[in-house]
Design a protein around this motif. Structure first.
Motif, mmCIF file in Angstrom:
data_model
loop_
_atom_site.group_PDB
_atom_site.id
_atom_site.type_symbol
_atom_site.label_atom_id
_atom_site.label_comp_id
_atom_site.label_asym_id
_atom_site.label_seq_id
_atom_site.Cartn_x
_atom_site.Cartn_y
_atom_site.Cartn_z
ATOM 1 N N ALA A 140 1.011 -1.193 -0.013
ATOM 2 C CA ALA A 140 -0.001 0.160 0.063
ATOM 3 C C ALA A 140 1.036 1.135 0.203
ATOM 4 O O ALA A 140 0.641 2.090 -0.735
ATOM 5 C CB ALA A 140 -1.112 0.081 1.319
ATOM 6 N N PHE A 141 1.718 1.232 0.841
ATOM 7 C CA PHE A 141 2.787 2.340 0.920
ATOM 8 C C PHE A 141 3.482 2.572 -0.439
ATOM 9 O O PHE A 141 3.630 3.653 -0.708
ATOM 10 C CB PHE A 141 3.778 2.599 2.030
ATOM 11 C CG PHE A 141 3.217 2.796 3.427
ATOM 12 C CD1 PHE A 141 2.486 4.164 3.692
ATOM 13 C CD2 PHE A 141 2.572 1.719 4.561
ATOM 14 C CE1 PHE A 141 1.901 4.407 4.942
ATOM 15 C CE2 PHE A 141 2.188 1.963 5.650
ATOM 16 C CZ PHE A 141 1.537 3.575 5.937
ATOM 17 N N VAL A 144 1.070 4.134 -3.089
ATOM 18 C CA VAL A 144 0.762 5.530 -2.973
ATOM 19 C C VAL A 144 1.717 6.519 -3.093
ATOM 20 O O VAL A 144 1.624 7.805 -3.203
ATOM 21 C CB VAL A 144 0.227 5.648 -1.258
ATOM 22 C CG1 VAL A 144 -1.364 4.990 -1.358
ATOM 23 C CG2 VAL A 144 0.865 5.476 -0.306
ATOM 24 N N SER A 145 3.086 5.842 -2.856
ATOM 25 C CA SER A 145 4.170 6.996 -3.153
ATOM 26 C C SER A 145 4.341 7.518 -4.471
ATOM 27 O O SER A 145 4.957 8.592 -4.651
ATOM 28 C CB SER A 145 5.480 6.030 -2.683
ATOM 29 O OG SER A 145 5.719 5.041 -3.962
ATOM 30 N N ALA A 147 1.527 8.051 -6.409
ATOM 31 C CA ALA A 147 0.283 8.306 -6.445
ATOM 32 C C ALA A 147 -0.121 9.875 -6.602
ATOM 33 O O ALA A 147 0.752 10.402 -5.971
ATOM 34 C CB ALA A 147 -0.742 7.591 -5.855
ATOM 35 N N GLU A 151 -4.939 12.225 -4.017
ATOM 36 C CA GLU A 151 -5.519 10.932 -3.936
ATOM 37 C C GLU A 151 -4.881 9.747 -2.983
ATOM 38 O O GLU A 151 -5.236 8.895 -2.501
ATOM 39 C CB GLU A 151 -5.586 10.239 -5.137
ATOM 40 C CG GLU A 151 -6.165 10.822 -6.157
ATOM 41 C CD GLU A 151 -6.278 10.044 -7.700
ATOM 42 O OE1 GLU A 151 -5.308 9.034 -7.726
ATOM 43 O OE2 GLU A 151 -7.097 10.417 -8.537
ATOM 44 N N LYS A 152 -3.890 10.390 -2.226
ATOM 45 C CA LYS A 152 -2.931 9.597 -1.502
ATOM 46 C C LYS A 152 -3.643 9.210 -0.279
ATOM 47 O O LYS A 152 -3.569 7.772 0.067
ATOM 48 C CB LYS A 152 -1.765 10.499 -0.848
ATOM 49 C CG LYS A 152 -0.642 10.220 -2.208
ATOM 50 C CD LYS A 152 0.649 10.799 -1.721
ATOM 51 C CE LYS A 152 1.745 10.629 -2.676
ATOM 52 N NZ LYS A 152 3.078 11.247 -2.293
ATOM 53 N N ASP A 154 -6.861 8.888 0.318
ATOM 54 C CA ASP A 154 -7.926 8.028 0.112
ATOM 55 C C ASP A 154 -7.572 6.455 -0.293
ATOM 56 O O ASP A 154 -8.019 5.491 0.165
ATOM 57 C CB ASP A 154 -9.003 8.351 -1.095
ATOM 58 C CG ASP A 154 -9.859 9.695 -0.427
ATOM 59 O OD1 ASP A 154 -10.106 9.877 0.634
ATOM 60 O OD2 ASP A 154 -10.203 10.397 -1.390
ATOM 61 N N LEU A 155 -6.568 6.654 -1.113
ATOM 62 C CA LEU A 155 -5.760 5.400 -1.506
ATOM 63 C C LEU A 155 -5.196 4.508 -0.496
ATOM 64 O O LEU A 155 -5.414 3.102 -0.521
ATOM 65 C CB LEU A 155 -4.802 5.493 -2.670
ATOM 66 C CG LEU A 155 -4.322 4.248 -3.520
ATOM 67 C CD1 LEU A 155 -5.292 3.665 -4.197
ATOM 68 C CD2 LEU A 155 -3.289 4.708 -4.220
ATOM 69 N N LEU A 156 -4.497 5.304 0.394
ATOM 70 C CA LEU A 156 -3.916 4.417 1.694
ATOM 71 C C LEU A 156 -4.806 4.166 2.612
ATOM 72 O O LEU A 156 -4.624 2.946 3.026
ATOM 73 C CB LEU A 156 -3.013 5.660 2.354
ATOM 74 C CG LEU A 156 -2.038 5.149 3.523
ATOM 75 C CD1 LEU A 156 -1.253 3.768 2.910
ATOM 76 C CD2 LEU A 156 -1.299 6.076 4.088
ATOM 77 N N SER A 157 -5.824 4.800 2.988
ATOM 78 C CA SER A 157 -7.103 4.249 3.850
ATOM 79 C C SER A 157 -7.570 3.114 3.351
ATOM 80 O O SER A 157 -7.850 2.151 3.939
ATOM 81 C CB SER A 157 -8.073 5.338 4.012
ATOM 82 O OG SER A 157 -8.897 5.642 2.888
ATOM 83 N N SER A 159 -6.330 0.891 0.954
ATOM 84 C CA SER A 159 -5.474 -0.281 1.252
ATOM 85 C C SER A 159 -5.181 -0.798 2.339
ATOM 86 O O SER A 159 -5.107 -2.176 2.729
ATOM 87 C CB SER A 159 -3.954 0.185 0.382
ATOM 88 O OG SER A 159 -3.960 0.938 -0.938
#
Length: 222
Positions: A140-141, A144-145, A147, A151-152, A154-157, A159
């Motif tokens: 996940a990290f 998002v690195s 992204a 959007e980071k 929302d995408l991290l939560s 994931s």
């Protein structure tokens, strides 16, 4: 149908580590079922044998008792056979008790067989769940690195939520397996205690009364 879809989605979102956890669950349940059936059957057989054996012991008919125990498949029969054979050779309580303790030591591994695997499987399910979550968080990290900054979050939560599924599933598997392990251990202890109690009753019965020559003969059922 909604609950089924939720379960399927939960499993699919958990990733590849959900599959080994399912394998652990299947192995654990199969062992638990086999051990439960074996221990329950053992308890019933022991009780039935003891109820049939008691009249022979009280009458001093050890020949008839030996015929009964040698035909029985109950675990108690093995202990009683050892004791009865020793009674016919030596009248000292210590000798008879030693023979029965030896037989009990032979039986113990059969009672405890495979039960300890349930505790191991419970630990494995927990660790696989944690490992799956850690791998999911790493992915996940990493994702998002690269992204879009907007959007980071929302995408991290999202994931992280998916990654936690493996931990949740691991605990869902581990808790029942741990509980079943404790139940089977308790049941095994109860059987061992009942065997020891039957041995004491046997010793008290056979060492407190003389054996007549006729009663010691194998064919002397009364």
């Amino acid at each position: 149908m909604g609950a089924y879809s939720t379960i399927v989605r939960f499993f699919q979102e958990g990733g590849i580590f959900m599959y080994p956890i399912v394998l652990v669950l299947g192995l654990g349940l199969s062992i638990a079922l086999e051990r439960w059936i074996f221990l329950t059957t053992t308890t019933v057989k022991n009780k039935v044998l003891w109820s049939k054996l008691t009249p022979f012991l009280k009458a001093g008919n050890y020949g008839g008792a030996v015929q009964l125990t040698t035909k029985s498949k109950a675990l108690l029969a093995q202990i009683m056979t050892y004791g009865l054979n020793r009674v016919r050779l030596a009248r000292r309580r210590e000798d008879v008790e030693a023979a029965m303790e030896e037989s009990l030591m032979e039986i113990m591994p059969r009672l405890e067989k495979r039960t300890h695997y349930l505790a191991t499987f419970a630990n494995m399910a927990t660790m696989l769940g944690l490992l799956g979550t850690i791998i999911g968080l790493i992915n996940a990290f990493t994702a998002v690195s690269n992204a879009n900054p907007a959007e980071k979050a929302d995408l991290l939560s999202a994931s992280i939520s998916v990654a936690m599924n493996t931990t949740a599933f691991g605990l869902i598997v581990a808790i029942p397996l741990s509980l079943v392990h404790s139940v089977l251990q308790t049941k095994t202890t109860e059987i061992v205690d009942s065997l020891e109690m039957a041995s004491v009753k046997f010793l008290n019965t056979v060492t407190d009364r003389p054996v007549s020559p006729d009663a010691a003969k194998p064919g002397s059922a009364r």
